[in-house]
Design a protein around this motif. Structure first.
Motif, PDB file in Angstrom:
ATOM      1  N   HIS B  57      -0.831  16.800 -78.434  1.00 49.34           N
ATOM      2  CA  HIS B  57       0.267  17.765 -78.427  1.00 49.34           C
ATOM      3  C   HIS B  57      -0.196  19.175 -78.049  1.00 49.34           C
ATOM      4  O   HIS B  57       0.378  19.807 -77.175  1.00 49.34           O
ATOM      5  CB  HIS B  57       0.910  17.797 -79.812  1.00 49.34           C
ATOM      6  CG  HIS B  57       1.940  18.874 -80.006  1.00 49.34           C
ATOM      7  ND1 HIS B  57       3.237  18.729 -79.583  1.00 49.34           N
ATOM      8  CD2 HIS B  57       1.861  20.112 -80.553  1.00 49.34           C
ATOM      9  CE1 HIS B  57       3.919  19.834 -79.870  1.00 49.34           C
ATOM     10  NE2 HIS B  57       3.103  20.689 -80.464  1.00 49.34           N
ATOM     11  N   SER B 399      11.486  15.382 -79.967  1.00 45.66           N
ATOM     12  CA  SER B 399      10.094  15.236 -79.555  1.00 45.66           C
ATOM     13  C   SER B 399       9.948  14.191 -78.457  1.00 45.66           C
ATOM     14  O   SER B 399      10.875  13.454 -78.133  1.00 45.66           O
ATOM     15  CB  SER B 399       9.254  14.814 -80.753  1.00 45.66           C
ATOM     16  OG  SER B 399       9.455  13.442 -81.006  1.00 45.66           O
ATOM     17  N   SER B 400       8.738  14.105 -77.920  1.00 46.56           N
ATOM     18  CA  SER B 400       8.443  13.110 -76.895  1.00 46.56           C
ATOM     19  C   SER B 400       8.573  11.682 -77.419  1.00 46.56           C
ATOM     20  O   SER B 400       8.660  10.752 -76.619  1.00 46.56           O
ATOM     21  CB  SER B 400       7.015  13.304 -76.377  1.00 46.56           C
ATOM     22  OG  SER B 400       6.889  14.529 -75.724  1.00 46.56           O
ATOM     23  N   ARG B 403      11.257   9.802 -75.798  1.00 52.44           N
ATOM     24  CA  ARG B 403      11.363   9.893 -74.339  1.00 52.44           C
ATOM     25  C   ARG B 403      11.758   8.580 -73.670  1.00 52.44           C
ATOM     26  O   ARG B 403      12.568   8.576 -72.752  1.00 52.44           O
ATOM     27  CB  ARG B 403      10.049  10.419 -73.750  1.00 52.44           C
ATOM     28  CG  ARG B 403       8.928   9.421 -73.780  1.00 52.44           C
ATOM     29  CD  ARG B 403       7.583  10.030 -73.457  1.00 52.44           C
ATOM     30  NE  ARG B 403       6.547   9.015 -73.499  1.00 52.44           N
ATOM     31  CZ  ARG B 403       6.085   8.374 -72.417  1.00 52.44           C
ATOM     32  NH1 ARG B 403       6.547   8.659 -71.231  1.00 52.44           N
ATOM     33  NH2 ARG B 403       5.164   7.454 -72.549  1.00 52.44           N
ATOM     34  N   LEU B 413      16.453  14.559 -71.791  1.00 53.61           N
ATOM     35  CA  LEU B 413      15.803  14.970 -73.046  1.00 53.61           C
ATOM     36  C   LEU B 413      15.265  16.378 -72.895  1.00 53.61           C
ATOM     37  O   LEU B 413      14.486  16.646 -71.976  1.00 53.61           O
ATOM     38  CB  LEU B 413      14.647  14.002 -73.353  1.00 53.61           C
ATOM     39  CG  LEU B 413      13.719  14.381 -74.510  1.00 53.61           C
ATOM     40  CD1 LEU B 413      14.475  14.401 -75.835  1.00 53.61           C
ATOM     41  CD2 LEU B 413      12.543  13.404 -74.595  1.00 53.61           C
ATOM     42  N   TYR B 414      15.676  17.269 -73.786  1.00 54.98           N
ATOM     43  CA  TYR B 414      15.014  18.562 -73.845  1.00 54.98           C
ATOM     44  C   TYR B 414      14.020  18.524 -74.992  1.00 54.98           C
ATOM     45  O   TYR B 414      14.363  18.231 -76.119  1.00 54.98           O
ATOM     46  CB  TYR B 414      16.010  19.715 -74.022  1.00 54.98           C
ATOM     47  CG  TYR B 414      15.281  21.026 -73.910  1.00 54.98           C
ATOM     48  CD1 TYR B 414      14.869  21.493 -72.673  1.00 54.98           C
ATOM     49  CD2 TYR B 414      14.920  21.747 -75.040  1.00 54.98           C
ATOM     50  CE1 TYR B 414      14.143  22.659 -72.559  1.00 54.98           C
ATOM     51  CE2 TYR B 414      14.184  22.912 -74.934  1.00 54.98           C
ATOM     52  CZ  TYR B 414      13.802  23.361 -73.686  1.00 54.98           C
ATOM     53  OH  TYR B 414      13.058  24.509 -73.579  1.00 54.98           O
ATOM     54  N   ARG B 415      12.777  18.802 -74.674  1.00 54.81           N
ATOM     55  CA  ARG B 415      11.692  18.599 -75.629  1.00 54.81           C
ATOM     56  C   ARG B 415      11.529  19.762 -76.596  1.00 54.81           C
ATOM     57  O   ARG B 415      11.402  20.911 -76.180  1.00 54.81           O
ATOM     58  CB  ARG B 415      10.394  18.337 -74.871  1.00 54.81           C
ATOM     59  CG  ARG B 415      10.394  16.968 -74.217  1.00 54.81           C
ATOM     60  CD  ARG B 415       9.433  16.851 -73.060  1.00 54.81           C
ATOM     61  NE  ARG B 415       9.502  15.538 -72.439  1.00 54.81           N
ATOM     62  CZ  ARG B 415      10.405  15.177 -71.536  1.00 54.81           C
ATOM     63  NH1 ARG B 415      11.334  16.028 -71.149  1.00 54.81           N
ATOM     64  NH2 ARG B 415      10.392  13.960 -71.036  1.00 54.81           N
ATOM     65  N   VAL B 420       5.028  16.849 -78.559  1.00 55.41           N
ATOM     66  CA  VAL B 420       5.430  16.820 -77.144  1.00 55.41           C
ATOM     67  C   VAL B 420       4.166  16.606 -76.333  1.00 55.41           C
ATOM     68  O   VAL B 420       3.290  17.462 -76.297  1.00 55.41           O
ATOM     69  CB  VAL B 420       6.134  18.120 -76.724  1.00 55.41           C
ATOM     70  CG1 VAL B 420       6.386  18.125 -75.217  1.00 55.41           C
ATOM     71  CG2 VAL B 420       7.446  18.270 -77.473  1.00 55.41           C
ATOM     72  N   ASP B 422       4.259  14.546 -73.220  1.00 52.81           N
ATOM     73  CA  ASP B 422       4.510  14.069 -71.855  1.00 52.81           C
ATOM     74  C   ASP B 422       4.877  15.196 -70.895  1.00 52.81           C
ATOM     75  O   ASP B 422       5.209  14.935 -69.739  1.00 52.81           O
ATOM     76  CB  ASP B 422       5.584  12.979 -71.857  1.00 52.81           C
ATOM     77  CG  ASP B 422       6.919  13.466 -72.365  1.00 52.81           C
ATOM     78  OD1 ASP B 422       6.935  14.435 -73.149  1.00 52.81           O
ATOM     79  OD2 ASP B 422       7.949  12.886 -71.994  1.00 52.81           O
ATOM     80  N   ARG B 423       4.834  16.416 -71.389  1.00 53.90           N
ATOM     81  CA  ARG B 423       4.996  17.585 -70.540  1.00 53.90           C
ATOM     82  C   ARG B 423       4.013  18.623 -71.064  1.00 53.90           C
ATOM     83  O   ARG B 423       3.432  18.431 -72.121  1.00 53.90           O
ATOM     84  CB  ARG B 423       6.429  18.145 -70.631  1.00 53.90           C
ATOM     85  CG  ARG B 423       7.493  17.253 -69.999  1.00 53.90           C
ATOM     86  CD  ARG B 423       7.342  17.103 -68.509  1.00 53.90           C
ATOM     87  NE  ARG B 423       8.428  16.323 -67.935  1.00 53.90           N
ATOM     88  CZ  ARG B 423       8.481  14.988 -67.903  1.00 53.90           C
ATOM     89  NH1 ARG B 423       7.508  14.267 -68.426  1.00 53.90           N
ATOM     90  NH2 ARG B 423       9.506  14.379 -67.348  1.00 53.90           N
ATOM     91  N   TYR B 426       4.825  23.251 -73.889  1.00 58.61           N
ATOM     92  CA  TYR B 426       5.868  23.419 -74.905  1.00 58.61           C
ATOM     93  C   TYR B 426       5.315  24.021 -76.188  1.00 58.61           C
ATOM     94  O   TYR B 426       6.044  24.675 -76.932  1.00 58.61           O
ATOM     95  CB  TYR B 426       6.591  22.101 -75.171  1.00 58.61           C
ATOM     96  CG  TYR B 426       7.577  21.774 -74.089  1.00 58.61           C
ATOM     97  CD1 TYR B 426       8.923  22.060 -74.248  1.00 58.61           C
ATOM     98  CD2 TYR B 426       7.155  21.228 -72.884  1.00 58.61           C
ATOM     99  CE1 TYR B 426       9.841  21.795 -73.245  1.00 58.61           C
ATOM    100  CE2 TYR B 426       8.060  20.962 -71.865  1.00 58.61           C
ATOM    101  CZ  TYR B 426       9.395  21.239 -72.050  1.00 58.61           C
ATOM    102  OH  TYR B 426      10.291  20.993 -71.051  1.00 58.61           O
TER     103      TYR B 426
ATOM    104  N   ASN C 446       4.823  20.510 -64.865  1.00 57.05           N
ATOM    105  CA  ASN C 446       5.976  19.733 -65.324  1.00 57.05           C
ATOM    106  C   ASN C 446       6.804  19.210 -64.157  1.00 57.05           C
ATOM    107  O   ASN C 446       7.371  18.110 -64.229  1.00 57.05           O
ATOM    108  CB  ASN C 446       6.822  20.563 -66.291  1.00 57.05           C
ATOM    109  CG  ASN C 446       6.142  20.699 -67.650  1.00 57.05           C
ATOM    110  OD1 ASN C 446       5.336  19.857 -68.033  1.00 57.05           O
ATOM    111  ND2 ASN C 446       6.443  21.762 -68.361  1.00 57.05           N
TER     112      ASN C 446
END
Lengths: 477, 462, 462, 477
Positions: B57, B399-400, B403, B413-415, B420, B422-423, B426, C446
């Motif tokens: 994370h 959270s991811s 996803r 999905l807004y993380r 998190v 996978d992006r 954040y 991203n």
């Protein structure tokens, strides 16, 4: 004296026996390095637990089973999605399609044990949860149930529950008794996984069809698509992978492993047990294989080819694949020649990779280590290391810092927990457990790994790491 | 309308949990102490899974030690492991604070942790000398994994830290204690930014911002051993007994404020995460109340910029869109209130905890927003998945871990929250405070534009 | 390798331009003056198209007046319009500065703008009294639309502002003049943030950050007439003659630094936009050189956080991916250097200008990055479109004007520069400086994850 | 005295004649309000130029033509993509498909005039550019060429160039002579557009087929899909839109407008000219129609139905559509009842919308204004306004501030340039020129507009606008 007490270990001198510096003048060429023993408390190990070993490594890669973790919520949460990257395809051996893609990455069930369960026992709760789980996902082909520290300590009898539930639900319900505290490392979990699968599953089902070229591919978990690389080679050779253990596998495949003509053992740390047991009981011979690096990959494809009288096909595959990768290999070698590397895998990858990395990439292997490797593995590391290489069992973070200082690796292949630590020391690190941009196996996989090593070392961030007080000469002035 | 419909779990099973066990919260809390070192008294998995999670994370190292309990400890107890673990850690890392975090195993075995710590202190003193040993504080944090969840573990840890370390003096220090909750580095920095705009010095209990988002500067790093920069210094933790007040920004973190209030007669306030306008306003008012400092124009200008963004985009792009929010009981409630401030409908809010503050906070949101809200209470991601198949929404916030579900459901999905993985980035971007709200307005709007406007791309021409 | 391949336009036609005419740059520059009012001497379209563009991009009002030239002016000249326009504007808005911005019409008609301004001053003084009139400064900015582009217009405007308003004193003011270029509010705030971390006070020539990103606070707003908050105060503009030095952060904005250098013997430096690590380092070194102030640990820690992000994600996700960059000659060059710092390949860089600094700056990038770069020089978006059909890339970086092209090409677009109207918040997020670089790392990564990793979603598990 | 000099206009007293306050005691019910005159310099108008009027409003909506702007780069840049939102579909009247979707939003060509062109004239350059453009986009069905301030002032003869190029290229090349400085507003551009299309195009081509129910839909530009809403109604009634002028239209449609049975004029400000000319020359009658708001929409569908003997079909459409929207209308009315609104459209929408907004939404229209409206339009605004309503021609920003203060509208329908200005004063604003979440026409469009007004007013941001020093009672204490 081949053993080495690092400066940071003066307070835990037991560590000396775990750290070996290769010296080819050693009479036997290698030396019994201490390993697979309990980690010294408080020394910041990178090891995991036995539950992680069985669910995280062995069973989590299977596409059509549901996992029920008998635990407080934490273990279930940590068991979800798998810490490795194990994709699965929904296609089943009988031609049908499993209704959820990557089901193994998406769902996990737990008994959510609370205080009263700890006091009064959790077996009834477990039964209830298995029933609910079966109702929630009726299409799964088996349910695997896991002991954890809590249920190990309170003494719940998972085998009894599973037996009862199997009868009730009419599908395999299998207990894996590897609570977190069992054994010094996750390796204990691999072990339990192997024995459990052998004892409870192998020999219990028949495959939809067989051929004369059926193999078990054991210890191949399809990390980031590794298996799919090998599958192509076998297909090209006319060899049929009857059962995978366990990457992209189905529950059924585990049950009919006794029907293969040959077992190949890919990850020799986590899975040799089951191959041995199958050989002993069902007479299916096994070969230990290594598909990391072009040479090992070629050698082992040849060995498999030879076994099945498919030598020509094997050569064709090797030639085709080598031709594809040679230019890229040459490029990466030109870039990586002489760069110092430390390979710190869980176990076998440290010795699988050391030679190919030297041979094909021209890199200088200065350190090797393993988290849960056993004696045979360290023997191989020692054999394959050049003089002066440091080989460490279960390195802890302080030792890592010292090794970086003393051996100055320019790249470390390690885990995600260590990756960002190495970065902070200014040393790039590539994730070798579950890869960065894998797969890493086979011919093309080796190129992927070479590329990831190359990009990590040549990441311009390392050159920009420190602010220069003086304007460089060729700049914008 | 404006009803809160509480939907409790009907299953016994937990499927795809959105909470984990207590120790994680304690490890997080201790990681926010300068040269603070969590020592997990349990199996290796207990620390390793968490280190894995933090690494994934925060994309940062997370140094967490473990006593490595094995079969022998199950039979004979963890005495040896804990005492030698503390001793080794002290000698080799010279930390300022060691936080002993118990687990299911050590709690079930019934280790006398307090006693072992005493012995360990003696042994450390023998080895390192009295003076050096006295500099190393040990905090005992009981976090039985089979009771509640990481939020309780966080609460227990903050209370244990405060109770063990706080040292009252005769004079107030003029500072404010802030308990941020399990949040991101960006959030804590935003809290500190707001305090600084109010001219207030804060004592963060604790401050993970730098430890979990540290510069890569080998030339300047603490080495041998390497420590991440920052965290709350021990001296500040000791000084927290002398502050003007305590504000907890997580509705689950109420034990330390209560303890400080009781022991030192210090006013305190506990709220949900200060996400969105009204919650942040309320935080600012509390800061003002506890310190007497004025609300500055600077901070109100930052507020005005969010209001401006909301005026410009909320009604045009967001209004009436249904949102599913899941995760942390404090963050979800804050998010629900904020999406309502954006004119969206917080249709369903799902958390894994079963504490009443979650329900009470959400009732307020339902009333304010004049919308029915379904509260999945003490639930899991599977429950949300099943719910959303029947009751689709326009946006998921969480959270991811949601996803793949979001992808299968076809809902963007807004993380937000933890984890998190996978992006990127954040962890650095606040969701708390006015600047957090601004990030959320932009991020949520862009997610909506991506999904629902790109199909008629001429609409984006102005 | 490492060649710069300059590809000039072969057509006479411009198709889908990426530049516009000079007046826009001047309107932008004057908008960055506190109570500064651009008065466009031209047709209504000249101001209205720009106000439309600013409104769409900044989502803010843009007050720009116009002299509304019509047929009669074409015949008899624009004297009446300009004089009465200045008079009306002065009387009704009481601005501190009026910037007269010429256009193609007023330049072709051949209006004696300087003379008209003199007359206007007299008339304003008559109407408002000498004192009030003297407070209102008028800057004449010649920006013939048929010469070059908005960047030249910006350069002309900054020079005109400086030449008209600067008032030398005997003593240095210890400040630094900064010419930011045509950038976003977030960029200017980041410049000011960096200066403040270095303990330096800046005079922004000019500062559009607040005027183009103002809080919505009716209770505190300037009314009758409404003015957006902020901008560089007239006093600062007058004081710019007494600064320690001038730094222009836009390679096209070199006239004012040269003028200040010549008139006041003030050192100056002109560079491309300080995007990415090396460019920002260079900016910091120049600040140090001109002021003698040390480079603080605080700013180096911010730098270290970007480096950390780059170490973590660049090699893993970005390396070797090909990028097309288009737009502003200064920003594109900065972006090219930065994507090379991320291990990406700035395959093609396209700008509408024909100035040599663009080519020279890019040659340096090609050399450093050891990659061939194609420079579309004095080109347009159509040229880039045609190029990309033959030479596909993995990512496009540029304004929203390329959005439909990107969609048709199937290449993800990361939005940078002016204008961005199809997403929100980009005007607030810096791309300049270390924090800008951090935003870019996150944003670019991203975008890549969205496009290239979601298809194999297990890869995002850690 | 129905005229009004606002406080902010004391320095420009000429403005008094442009601002009227409705007073039904006026003998004629309305009053000649000054309009369509040149804006006072320096007064911050919202008006645009004649080039914007022709390209931005009239011709930019056509799907299959290429636009060549004879200008320095700026006008070409500003003409790209259109400032309105004019989507087009690639389907052509003959059943073929135009190769690029939304071609009109994607490409524009310019002559990029520089100093030497200004000195020596740009006609040769224009020819060259038209040739290049034709080569770049050979599939377009026509090329439209625009004069601008520069080319107007240097005196280039666009008609001559276009004539030559049309002969050379074998496709229509049409000059539009509306340089930016022409006329007081963009309305001059509309005018030029109408005449040019009539004179150069109408009557020059024949449609692929005709029916007895063919109409021209004039002054409908398909803003955010407006036309597609109306198209459905006509389809349901069995009426065929033979030509649009110009939303989602093809060049060919403009050329065969003389073949329709009836012209409907939707936007009466920008397009009545062409309908009149067609009637005069070809005898195609025209109806002025209004499809904004349910009642006008119904009335006008009835009128069209009556014309074609399709009364029953018209009633069916009206009934169906009204039933669909009634519940939503009721909801929005309940929310918007009594709210004060200022409608500040370009022209006609200010009078199209005032009654429907009162009638169906119960709102209180306190102000009306237009940017480029003419006398006939202000007459209608005056007629439709209730007493006390302020009606302003060409409002400038200072006046807007004063009107907000004095009339306290709770919402303004205006342009994007004013939108954010109103926001800063604490007043929501919805874009009425090109809409927020349109289309706004027809039955469902009116509901869309009602929703946009509703969400703008009820945006919680307005209530949160100012920080409260005191904790509200029902809060989190």
């Amino acid at each position: 004296m081949p053993f080495c007490l690092l400066d940071v270990d003066k307070d835990i001198p037991e560590r000396e026996q775990h750290i070996y510096i290769k010296d080819s003048k050693e009479p036997k060429g290698h030396c019994k390095q201490r390993c697979n023993t309990n980690t010294i408390p408080g020394s910041m190990t990178e090891r995991g637990c036995a539950f992680a070993g069985v669910k995280g490594v062995i069973t989590g890669a299977i596409k059509d089973v549901l996992h029920v973790v008998h635990s407080p919520v934490g273990c279930t949460a940590y068991g979800n999605g798998t810490t490795k990257r194990y994709p699965t395809r929904p296609e089943m051996p009988d031609g049908s399609v499993f209704p959820v893609e990557n089901f193994n990455l998406k769902h996990i069930v737990g008994t959510d044990l609370t205080e009263s369960d700890v006091v009064f026992g959790g077996m009834n709760k477990l039964k209830k949860v298995i029933r609910e789980a079966s109702k929630e996902f009726p299409f799964v082909n088996a349910i695997y149930v896991y002991a954890t520290c809590t249920t190990g300590l309170i003494g719940d009898d998972l085998d009894a529950v599973c037996k009862e539930m199997q009868a009730e639900l009419g599908k395999d319900v299998v207990a894996f008794n590897a609570p977190g505290f069992a054994g010094p490392t996750q390796s204990k979990g691999h072990h339990v996984g192997n024995y459990t699968i052998f004892e409870k599953l192998v020999g219990t089902k028949e495959p939809p069809k067989t051929t004369d070229y059926d193999i078990n591919l054991i210890g191949e978990y399809n990390i980031d698509g590794d298996y799919w690389v090998l599958e192509k080679y076998f297909e090209d050779m006319g060899i049929n992978v009857l059962s995978k253990f366990t990457g992209d596998a189905t529950h059924g495949e585990l049950c009919w492993m006794h029907k293969a003509k040959l077992s190949l053992v890919r990850c020799q740390r986590s899975a040799t047990y089951v191959a041995k047991l199958i050989e002993e009981k069902y007479g299916v011979p096994y070969l230990k294989v290594d598909f990391f690096g072009p040479e090992y990959c070629a050698e082992n494809l040849r060995a498999v080819g030879k076994y099945f009288g498919k030598e020509i096909e094997a050569e064709a595959v090797i030639k085709k694949e080598m031709e594809k990768i040679q230019p890229e290999l040459d490029f990466y070698k030109s870039k990586l020649q002489g760069k110092k590397i430390w390979i710190s895998a869980g176990g076998p990858k440290s010795w699988h990779l050391s030679k190919p990395i030297e041979q094909y990439l021209g890199m200088d292997v200065v350190a090797l280590s393993g988290l849960f490797e056993h004696e045979d593995g360290y023997e191989k590391m020692q054999e394959r290391a050049k003089d002066g290489t440091i080989i460490i069992d279960d390195p802890n973070t302080l030792e890592m810092e010292e090794v970086v200082e003393k051996y100055q690796p320019e790249i470390v292949l390690g885990g995600i927990k260590e990756k960002y630590f190495f970065h902070k020391l200014g040393v790039p690190s590539v994730m070798i457990h579950s890869y960065e941009n894998g797969p890493y196996i086979g011919f093309e996989g080796f190129v992927n790994m070479a590329r990831d090593i190359y990009t990590a070392i040549y990441n311009p961030a390392w050159k920009l790491m420190e602010f220069e007080e003086e304007e460089p000469g060729d700049s914008n002035e | 309308m404006s009803e809160l419909n509480v939907i409790k779990k009907e299953r016994t099973a937990v499927i795809n949990p959105i909470v984990t066990c207590q120790p994680l919260g304690a490890m997080y809390a201790v990681s926010g102490i300068e040269r603070g070192m969590p020592l997990v008294h349990g199996s290796q998995g207990c620390s390793t899974f968490v280190r894995y999670g933090f690494a994934r994370h925060f994309r940062e190292p997370a140094d967490i030690a473990v006593t490595s309990l094995h079969e022998d400890a199950a039979v004979f107890g963890g005495r040896k492991n804990l005492i030698s673990g503390l001793g080794n850690l002290a000698a080799r890392f010279k930390p300022d604070v060691m936080g002993v975090v118990t687990t299911c195993s050590s709690e079930i075995i019934g280790d006398d942790v307090a006693g072992f710590i005493k012995t360990a202190k003696v042994e450390i003193a023998k080895k390192m000398g009295e003076e050096a040993a006295n500099k190393i504080k040990i905090v005992q944090i009981n976090t039985p994994s089979f009771v509640e969840h990481q939020f309780k573990g966080y609460d227990n840890a903050i209370k244990a830290i405060v109770d063990t370390l706080a040292e009252p003096k005769d004079e107030e220090n003029g500072k404010l204690n802030i308990i941020p909750g399990i949040v991101n580095p960006g959030d804590i920095r935003e809290i500190k930014h707001m305090l600084s705009l109010m001219g207030v010095e804060g004592i963060l209990l604790t401050d993970t911002s730098d430890p979990f988002d540290s510069p890569l500067r080998p030339s300047k790093a603490d080495k041998n051993p390497y420590y991440q920069k920052g965290g709350t210094p021990l001296a500040d933790l000791q000084d927290c007994a002398n502050s003007l007040g305590t504000i907890s920004l997580a509705n689950y973190a109420n034990s330390a404020p209560a303890s400080l209030e009781k022991k030192y007669n210090m006013p305190s306030k506990v709220s949900e995460a200060p996400i969105g306008i009204q919650n942040t306003d309320s935080f600012i008012r509390t800061v003002k109340k506890f310190t007497g400092n004025d609300v500055t124009d600077e901070i109100l200008d930052e507020r005005g910029i969010v209001i401006d963004a909301m005026a410009d985009v909320a009604s045009r792009y967001l209004f009436g869109r249904k949102v599913a929010i899941y995760g942390d009981p404090s963050i979800t409630v804050g998010m629900a209130r904020f999406v309502a401030e954006l004119g969206m409908i917080p249709k369903v809010v799902c958390t894994g905890v079963k504490n009443e503050y979650f329900v009470n906070d959400l009732k307020k949101v339902a009333k304010e927003s004049d919308e029915d809200i379904d509260a999945l209470f003490g639930q899991d991601l599977r429950a949300l998945d099943v719910y959303l198949k029947e009751n689709p929404v326009d946006l998921m916030i969480g959270s991811s871990d949601g996803r793949l579900m979001a992808k299968d459901l076809g809902i963007p999905l807004y993380r937000v929250g933890y984890p998190v993985y996978d992006r990127v980035g954040y962890q650095r971007r606040p969701i708390i405070g006015y600047n957090g709200a601004l990030n959320l307005v932009d991020g949520i709007t862009n997610t909506i534009l991506d999904k629902y406007y790109e199909t008629q791309d001429w609409k984006l021409q102005q």
